[in-house]
Design an enzyme around this catalytic site. Structure first.
Site, PDB file in Angstrom:
ATOM      1  N   CYS A  33       0.923  -0.981   0.134  1.00 43.24           N
ATOM      2  CA  CYS A  33       0.480  -0.098  -0.530  1.00 43.24           C
ATOM      3  C   CYS A  33       0.783   1.826  -0.175  1.00 43.24           C
ATOM      4  O   CYS A  33       1.463   1.495   0.987  1.00 43.24           O
ATOM      5  CB  CYS A  33      -1.099   0.119   0.638  1.00 43.24           C
ATOM      6  SG  CYS A  33      -1.996   1.761   1.134  1.00 43.24           S
ATOM      7  N   CYS A  36      -0.258   3.866   2.450  1.00 46.12           N
ATOM      8  CA  CYS A  36       0.574   3.213   4.128  1.00 46.12           C
ATOM      9  C   CYS A  36       1.393   4.241   4.851  1.00 46.12           C
ATOM     10  O   CYS A  36       2.134   3.900   5.427  1.00 46.12           O
ATOM     11  CB  CYS A  36       0.411   2.183   4.110  1.00 46.12           C
ATOM     12  SG  CYS A  36      -1.579   1.633   3.727  1.00 46.12           S
TER      13      CYS A  36
END
Length: 112
Positions: A33, A36
């Protein structure tokens, strides 16, 4: 000075989060991600600065799918703020440091 961002598993979740005497911030994330990876350094800084007042945890959704499923986490990063054993706020998506800090302070009692 506080602590760092600590990993938590499905098995540890209830004890580490719901039974905590301090407010808890949980970052639901995954290795793949991109957003993230933008949020992690911010949360690490906040953990270092405020870890004495708030517990900062991260949960890898690929390695621990049960907890995200039980909390309907369908997009990452998702950051949950817990207080007194209950979910106080859910933040979905990457946010800048100032916005994250404001949300955390608003829902955990952190004094800025």
């Amino acid at each position: 000075m506080g602590t760092s961002l600590v990993s938590v598993t499905d098995a540890e979740y209830d004890a580490a989060v719901l039974e905590s005497e301090k407010p808890v911030v949980v970052d639901f994330w995954a290795e793949w991600c991109g957003p993230c990876k933008q949020v992690t350094p911010i949360l690490e800084e906040l953990a270092a600065e405020h870890g004495d007042q708030i517990t900062f945890l991260k949960l890898n959704i690929d390695e621990n799918p049960a907890t995200p499923a039980s909390y309907n986490v369908i997009s990452i990063p998702t950051i949950h703020l817990y207080r007194d054993g209950g979910l106080a706020k859910s933040i979905v998506g990457a946010k800048p440091r100032a916005a994250l800090l404001r949300d955390i302070a608003d829902h955990t009692g952190l004094r800025l």
